[in-house]
Design an enzyme around this catalytic site. Structure first.
Site, short mmCIF file in Angstrom:
data_model
loop_
_atom_site.label_atom_id
_atom_site.label_comp_id
_atom_site.label_asym_id
_atom_site.label_seq_id
_atom_site.Cartn_x
_atom_site.Cartn_y
_atom_site.Cartn_z
N TYR A 117 -78.89 63.50 24.20
CA TYR A 117 -78.45 64.87 24.43
C TYR A 117 -77.32 65.19 23.46
O TYR A 117 -76.46 64.34 23.19
CB TYR A 117 -77.95 65.06 25.86
CG TYR A 117 -77.20 66.37 26.07
CD1 TYR A 117 -77.88 67.53 26.40
CD2 TYR A 117 -75.82 66.43 25.88
CE1 TYR A 117 -77.19 68.73 26.55
CE2 TYR A 117 -75.13 67.62 26.04
CZ TYR A 117 -75.83 68.77 26.36
OH TYR A 117 -75.15 69.95 26.50
N GLU A 205 -77.11 73.72 21.92
CA GLU A 205 -77.51 72.57 22.73
C GLU A 205 -78.89 72.07 22.30
O GLU A 205 -79.78 72.88 22.05
CB GLU A 205 -77.54 72.97 24.21
CG GLU A 205 -77.82 71.82 25.16
CD GLU A 205 -77.78 72.27 26.61
OE1 GLU A 205 -76.86 71.88 27.33
OE2 GLU A 205 -78.68 73.03 27.02
#
Length: 394
Positions: A117, A205
């Site tokens: 991530y 993101e």
């Protein structure tokens, strides 16, 4: 301002951030053709909506249909697109009503060795952007932050300088990345941080961020939002805006110069000042009500803006009452009272209306409302106003 994944990846590519080949399509036949054009054995068909959690999301009328589908043929790509296009996808971020899928992204597959991530936001406490990474890629980062926050690693960076090699090495060590993957990570992370600053992002993101079998770091996702206050510097980004993904009432409010966010409650709020608007929402909740919106008409509100504000508030079918909370400073109470009287004539109030005025020319403003034929419930302070509107809506 948010954009779709496929648009974000176009920007990533131009900024030197590695992405896979893919094609945005709007029909099932186009999805089949896109699969053939990619030329690989596998591809992924992804719903394009302004919300995360698509992989675990479901179509309302077909719970077996996920928002992200792995396909191995043109026919499978076509079937996946048919199951998504024109239907409402519900994810952890859409709410139970879901969002309608009007576009899908057909992307090439790749050899995935690891899923990570990566996210960048502005840390207001540190007055710097912060790069966050985690070994827990491919899952809701909110869950990771709540249950295992120690698995999220952070490094702040100076926007004028960017992310330096020392910080990249620290993150690679914590992620267990070495060799060719570490070299790829340096280019990837520094490019992402430069992208974040150059485009005035609020958030960037990637979930998942993958490392391929040959050690290359690739963005398998792109969730980006921009600071609207900086859009005057990025006129080219305006064409990326998908108005069908945005709340119609919020677009109307923006056009009228109002700060408005739609919520799920039934007590509409019309307030001047962002802090006062937040306090108004809080005290409505405290007294057992549910605010239907955040609305800041600003210090210089005029009759036209207040009238449009009431049109927006009353167009919400959930609205059962309106609380007007005004502290007259730049905008005098007499100006607001006159705007309320004008709005009542042009719009008409068909739900209970509680008004609390305070500040400059408050007595004159209250007198104007009392002498008008507007059906108003007067309140002397914020607690009194909240109690009255909650009682009126129940």
């Amino acid at each position: 301002m948010k954009i779709h994944e496929y648009q974000g990846k176009q920007l990533f590519r131009s900024a030197g951030v590695p992405v896979l080949e893919g094609h945005m399509v709007t029909t099932p036949d186009e999805a089949a053709a896109a699969y053939e054009k990619l030329g690989g054995k596998i591809a992924v068909v992804k719903a394009q909506i302004h919300a995360g959690g698509r992989g675990k999301g479901n179509i309302i009328d077909n719970p077996d249909q996920k928002g992200v589908v792995l396909v191995k043929s043109a026919d499978e790509a076509k079937a996946a697109a048919e199951g998504l296009l024109g239907n409402k996808l519900v994810t952890i971020q859409t709410g139970p009503e879901g969002q309608t899928v009007s576009k899908v992204f057909v992307e090439a597959g790749c050899d995935i060795a690891r899923e990570l991530y990566l996210g960048i936001v502005v840390d207001r406490g540190a007055s710097k952007p912060v790069l966050m990474v985690s070994t827990e890629g491919g899952v809701e980062i909110e869950t990771v932050a709540e249950e295992t926050p120690e698995l999220i690693f952070k490094e702040h960076f100076d926007p004028a300088v960017g992310l330096d090699g020392y910080r990249v090495r620290k993150l690679c060590k914590k992620l267990g990345i070495e060799g060719a993957a570490a070299k790829s990570a340096f280019k990837f992370m520094t490019s992402m941080c430069r992208f974040f600053v150059d485009y005035d992002c609020e958030m960037a993101e990637i979930n998942p961020l993958v490392i391929t079998g040959d050690g290359q770091m690739v963005a398998l996702d792109a969730k980006i939002s921009f600071d609207e206050n900086a859009m005057f510097r990025h006129k080219d980004l305006e064409e990326l805006r998908d108005l069908s993904e945005e709340e119609e009432s919020e677009l109307r409010a923006k056009k009228a110069g109002l700060s408005y966010v739609k919520l799920d409650g039934n007590i509409a709020c019309l307030v001047n000042g962002a802090g006062l608007a937040m306090s108004t929402m809080d005290i409505i909740k405290y007294h057992g009500g549910e605010p239907a919106n955040f609305l800041d008409v600003g210090g210089g509100a005029n009759a036209a803006q207040v009238t449009e504000a009431f049109r927006i508030l009353l167009s919400d079918p959930n609205c059962k009452g309106v609380l007007v909370n005004i502290f007259g400073g730049i905008a005098r109470c007499t100006t607001i009272a006159d705007a309320l009287i004008t709005a009542s004539k042009e719009v008409g109030f068909n739900v209970p209306l509680v008004v609390r005025l305070e500040g400059t020319e408050v007595e004159e403003g209250r007198k104007m409302l009392a002498e008008s034929d507007v059906d108003i419930i007067n309140a002397m302070d914020l607690t009194d106003a909240a109690e009255k509107i909650v009682a009126a809506t129940k």
